[in-house]
Design an enzyme around this catalytic site. Structure first.
Site, short mmCIF file in Angstrom:
data_model
loop_
_atom_site.label_atom_id
_atom_site.label_comp_id
_atom_site.label_asym_id
_atom_site.label_seq_id
_atom_site.Cartn_x
_atom_site.Cartn_y
_atom_site.Cartn_z
N CYS A 254 -3.03 1.38 -15.49
CA CYS A 254 -4.25 1.38 -16.32
C CYS A 254 -4.59 -0.05 -16.72
O CYS A 254 -3.74 -0.94 -16.71
CB CYS A 254 -4.02 2.20 -17.56
SG CYS A 254 -3.27 3.79 -17.24
N ARG B 55 -7.04 -1.65 -11.28
CA ARG B 55 -5.74 -1.22 -11.79
C ARG B 55 -5.66 0.29 -11.97
O ARG B 55 -4.58 0.86 -12.12
CB ARG B 55 -5.44 -1.89 -13.13
CG ARG B 55 -5.33 -3.38 -13.06
CD ARG B 55 -5.02 -3.92 -14.44
NE ARG B 55 -3.68 -3.56 -14.84
CZ ARG B 55 -2.62 -4.34 -14.71
NH1 ARG B 55 -2.75 -5.53 -14.19
NH2 ARG B 55 -1.43 -3.94 -15.11
N TRP C 60 -5.40 5.42 -14.94
CA TRP C 60 -4.83 6.02 -13.73
C TRP C 60 -3.91 7.10 -14.25
O TRP C 60 -2.87 6.81 -14.83
CB TRP C 60 -4.05 4.96 -12.95
CG TRP C 60 -3.54 5.39 -11.62
CD1 TRP C 60 -4.21 5.33 -10.42
CD2 TRP C 60 -2.24 5.91 -11.32
NE1 TRP C 60 -3.39 5.79 -9.41
CE2 TRP C 60 -2.18 6.16 -9.93
CE3 TRP C 60 -1.12 6.20 -12.09
CZ2 TRP C 60 -1.05 6.67 -9.29
CZ3 TRP C 60 0.01 6.72 -11.45
CH2 TRP C 60 0.03 6.95 -10.07
N ASN D 72 -0.98 1.84 -21.78
CA ASN D 72 -0.61 1.79 -20.37
C ASN D 72 0.90 2.04 -20.31
O ASN D 72 1.64 1.42 -21.06
CB ASN D 72 -0.95 0.39 -19.84
CG ASN D 72 -0.66 0.25 -18.37
OD1 ASN D 72 -0.33 1.21 -17.69
ND2 ASN D 72 -0.80 -0.96 -17.86
N GLY D 73 1.35 2.96 -19.47
CA GLY D 73 2.77 3.27 -19.40
C GLY D 73 3.01 4.75 -19.62
O GLY D 73 2.07 5.55 -19.51
N GLU E 260 2.72 -1.59 8.55
CA GLU E 260 1.68 -2.10 7.66
C GLU E 260 0.29 -1.68 8.15
O GLU E 260 -0.58 -1.31 7.35
CB GLU E 260 1.82 -3.62 7.54
CG GLU E 260 0.78 -4.34 6.70
CD GLU E 260 0.68 -3.88 5.25
OE1 GLU E 260 1.54 -3.12 4.78
OE2 GLU E 260 -0.31 -4.26 4.60
N LYS F 196 -2.27 0.55 5.97
CA LYS F 196 -3.65 0.14 5.63
C LYS F 196 -4.62 1.26 5.94
O LYS F 196 -5.50 1.58 5.16
CB LYS F 196 -4.07 -1.11 6.42
CG LYS F 196 -3.48 -2.43 6.01
CD LYS F 196 -3.96 -2.97 4.69
CE LYS F 196 -3.21 -2.43 3.53
NZ LYS F 196 -1.98 -3.01 3.09
N GLU G 283 -4.17 4.28 3.53
CA GLU G 283 -4.55 3.97 2.15
C GLU G 283 -6.06 4.04 1.94
O GLU G 283 -6.52 4.57 0.94
CB GLU G 283 -4.12 2.54 1.79
CG GLU G 283 -2.68 2.37 1.40
CD GLU G 283 -2.35 0.92 1.07
OE1 GLU G 283 -1.64 0.71 0.10
OE2 GLU G 283 -2.78 0.00 1.79
N HIS H 264 11.73 9.79 20.36
CA HIS H 264 12.61 10.71 19.63
C HIS H 264 11.83 11.57 18.64
O HIS H 264 12.40 12.06 17.67
CB HIS H 264 13.69 9.91 18.90
CG HIS H 264 14.55 9.13 19.84
ND1 HIS H 264 15.41 9.72 20.74
CD2 HIS H 264 14.64 7.79 20.05
CE1 HIS H 264 16.02 8.78 21.45
NE2 HIS H 264 15.56 7.60 21.06
N LYS I 161 -3.54 -0.62 -8.02
CA LYS I 161 -3.12 -1.93 -7.54
C LYS I 161 -1.73 -2.28 -8.01
O LYS I 161 -0.94 -2.87 -7.30
CB LYS I 161 -4.14 -2.97 -8.04
CG LYS I 161 -3.89 -4.37 -7.54
CD LYS I 161 -4.21 -4.49 -6.09
CE LYS I 161 -3.84 -5.81 -5.49
NZ LYS I 161 -3.69 -5.68 -4.03
C1 G6P Z 1 0.85 -0.38 -4.93
C2 G6P Z 1 -0.29 -1.05 -4.20
C3 G6P Z 1 0.19 -1.62 -2.87
C4 G6P Z 1 1.36 -2.55 -3.10
C5 G6P Z 1 2.49 -1.87 -3.88
C6 G6P Z 1 3.55 -2.86 -4.32
O1 G6P Z 1 1.23 0.77 -4.25
O2 G6P Z 1 -1.34 -0.13 -3.98
O3 G6P Z 1 -0.86 -2.33 -2.25
O4 G6P Z 1 1.85 -3.01 -1.88
O5 G6P Z 1 1.96 -1.26 -5.06
O6 G6P Z 1 2.96 -3.77 -5.22
P1 G6P Z 1 3.50 -5.19 -5.57
O7 G6P Z 1 2.53 -5.73 -6.58
O8 G6P Z 1 4.87 -5.00 -6.14
O9 G6P Z 1 3.54 -5.99 -4.33
#
Ligand code: G6P
Length: 611
Positions: A2, A27, A74, A100-101, A484, A488, A491, A507, A606
């Site tokens: 948040c 966030r 969030w 937040n938390g 990765e 992407k 996501e 496999h 984020k």
């Molecule tokens: C969230 C974000 C990802 C990120 C991950 C780790 O899931 O959506 O994009 O890779 O957190 O975040 P950090 O800030 O620890 O790299």
């Protein structure tokens, strides 16, 4: 997670809070709200949806105030609806709180207060805290004391800001496990969970530490521990510009950040390569260098995209520095009773420097005696501050939820670390080191070349954007690139995608392949090129549609596959910095064609500051 912003001063507060929330919307973005303190009353406006929706609502009934707090959410406890949106009020309507938390013992607190006749209005854990503060206020008639007593009773994590019409000339902020920063100006003070929310108003900031509680008035601010001891934190200067957190003509932050990579890759190595000695220096690691050079083992822990960077790091550090490396999901590492001793070095990679699982993992490692190092982007973040030493990746603020430029900058940091340790430990010769350093310097130009080919990738996106599944294959350094690339895509476009080591496909995932399955194969001309060609043949034999990422003029692969994306050649261990770029672009254009919210994909955040 948040986003929080608060203000006390002399300006109209609503635009300050709305602007701050917009900057932090990445966030968390399922609901938003604002509380204004005007005279004797607190007025709250909140609703499910984006900050833009809140702004429309606020504009309908403009109110004048110079003290206020805001929140973008969030959801963790309670669905994201109007009622569960923050700020939350106590029963008397005189204390408002943004949080937040997670308050872990919220049920017990709630039951106790309900027995005392308090009626709860929401399903959130947060309401238990504001009602508890209110109960203590009734006893103490002192807001700070009430907040302090309440916080002493809660388990879990919080970054909070409190405002009350019963003690109207102040804001109270406190943190444990969720970041908060104070902004300082003449006669006005800000508090936010992220400096980007306030950088348009002030550059002077104070980062709060866990256990801090700050009181902000128009005259100044004071920070104390929950035990009431005064804490003096240095005032720091935010070094980035407001332009860096704006879209700069791009349609989305993600696209802007993809295009920034030639610059951010350069920034992350600036001043760190010693060309004539064929090595690198990382100032932030100076003090732990003897431990690093002699480490018996390195454990890298991270989440999400940062975990993928860690995997690339494992391959390069083992190969060139000959140190055993293990890569662990932070969330698993902390709970599996890991064996760690004092010769171990634990590296936490985190763009935000705030990810709860990564932070907990590094605390666990530190407690067990390891030397802990952070590789972070956000300066002053909790992980950056709690580690013994660290490397900033200098990618600048990353706003798009799907990480792009932070990933490649993390790879740069890991390459520099590999070069430095490989040279220090005698496994990389000076000539080899010079070649590595030179090639690192060539990477930004090569990324530019890839970005110039965006139109081809757009065309591919047109061809495949309606697919329901996709498979990404790679080997060696490009196995993490495959993971990765798949991450992407899922996501931001919500297409189911899996990344796999190419040889492992037989496999299991091979069962999925038919004429409708796009398979992205990352196949640059590296040590295992021939092997990847065999894997492409396996896919083609089952009529899969192959999109191959290759180096220029790869005639063999050209004749076998359906589509080619070319990237310039580089050294094997640097290759993911190049191969990941077209994968970012492909995911981006597919998501745009599917009309997805690229910068704020559903259900994601984020910075994940809860477990
Ligand atoms: C969230 C974000 C990802 C990120 C991950 C780790 O899931 O959506 O994009 O890779 O957190 O975040 P950090 O800030 O620890 O790299």
């Amino acid at each position: 997670m948040c986003g929080i912003v608060g203000y006390i001063g002399f300006q109209e507060v609503t635009p300050i809070i709305i602007n701050g929330l917009k900057r932090m919307e990445y966030r968390g973005y399922d609901s938003a709200g604002i509380a204004l303190l005007a005279g004797e009353t607190i007025s709250i406006t909140k609703r499910a949806g984006k900050v833009g929706d809140l702004e429309n609502l606020v504009d309908l009934h403009p109110q004048s105030a110079t003290i206020g707090i805001g929140h973008t959410r969030w959801a963790t406890h309670g669905v994201p609806n109007d009622v569960n949106a923050h700020p939350h009020l106590d029963q008397t309507g005189s204390i408002a709180l943004v949080h937040n938390g997670i308050i872990e013992n919220h049920s017990a607190i709630r039951k106790r207060l309900e027995r005392d006749g308090i009626e709860f209005k929401t399903d959130t854990d947060t309401e238990s805290l504001v009602q508890l503060i209110s109960a203590f206020f009734d006893i103490t008639q002192d807001l700070e004391q009430a907040v302090r007593l309440a916080l002493n009773e809660v388990d879990g994590t919080y970054g909070i800001v409190v405002v009350s019409s019963r003690d109207p000339e102040k804001l109270i902020a406190a943190r444990r496990g969720s970041p908060l920063v104070l902004g300082i100006n003449d006669g006005e003070y800000f508090v936010a969970s992220d400096a980007s929310a306030i950088v348009g108003y002030t550059r002077q900031v104070v980062y709060l530490e866990d256990g801090d509680m700050a009181t902000l008035t128009r005259e100044g601010y004071e920070v104390r521990t929950l035990g009431e001891e005064i804490v003096e934190h240095e005032i720091e200067e935010i070094t980035y510009d407001i332009e860096q957190i704006e879209k700069g003509g791009f349609e989305h932050f993600m696209l802007k950040e993809i295009h920034e990579q030639p610059q951010t890759i350069m920034d992350s190595m600036r001043g760190r390569l010693i060309m004539e000695k064929g090595t690198a220096k990382l100032g932030g690691l100076r003090e732990v260098l003897p431990v690093l050079n002699n480490a018996s083992r390195i454990i890298i822990t991270a989440c999400g995209t940062s975990w993928h960077a860690a995997l690339v790091g494992e391959y390069m550090l083992e190969h060139y520095a000959r140190i055993p490396v293990e890569v662990e999901y932070a969330s698993e590492f902390r709970y599996r009773d890991p064996i760690i001793n004092e010769d171990d070095v634990v590296i936490a990679i985190s763009q935000s420097g705030e990810t709860a699982d990564t932070l907990a993992a590094l605390r666990e490692a530190k407690m067990r005696g390891a030397t802990v190092i952070g590789i972070c982007n956000v300066v002053g973040s909790t992980i950056a501050r709690e580690t013994h030493a660290g490397v900033y990746i200098h990618a600048g603020p990353e706003i798009g939820v799907a990480s792009t430029k932070a990933f490649t900058a993390q790879l740069v940091a890991l390459s520099l670390l590999t070069l430095m340790l490989g040279r220090n430990r005698g496994f990389i010769s000076i000539e080899e080191g010079k070649e590595f350093a030179q090639e690192l310097m060539n990477i930004p130009g090569k990324v530019e070349q890839i970005l110039a080919g965006t139109e081809d990738i757009k065309a591919l996106a047109e061809r495949y954007y309606q697919t329901s599944n996709a498979l990404y294959l790679g080997r060696g350094y490009n196995f993490p690139s495959a993971l990765e690339g798949a991450l992407k895509l899922k996501e931001i476009s919500y297409i189911h995608a899996e990344g796999y080591p190419a040889a492992e496909m037989k496999h299991g995932p091979i069962a999925l392949i038919d004429e409708n399955m796009p398979v992205v194969v990352i196949a640059p001309q590296d040590r295992i090129h021939e092997k990847v060609i065999s894997n492409i043949q396996e896919v083609k034999a089952r009529k899969g549609q192959v999109i191959a990422i290759v180096n220029h003029e790869d005639d063999v692969i050209n004749d076998m596959v359906d589509h080619i994306i070319s990237v310039p050649h580089t050294l094997d261990f640097l290759s993911p910095m190049l191969t990941s770029i077209p994968l970012q672009l492909l995911a981006y254009y597919i998501a745009v064609l599917r009309e997805c919210d690229v910068d704020q994909p559903r259900n994601l955040a984020k910075s994940v500051t809860v477990e």
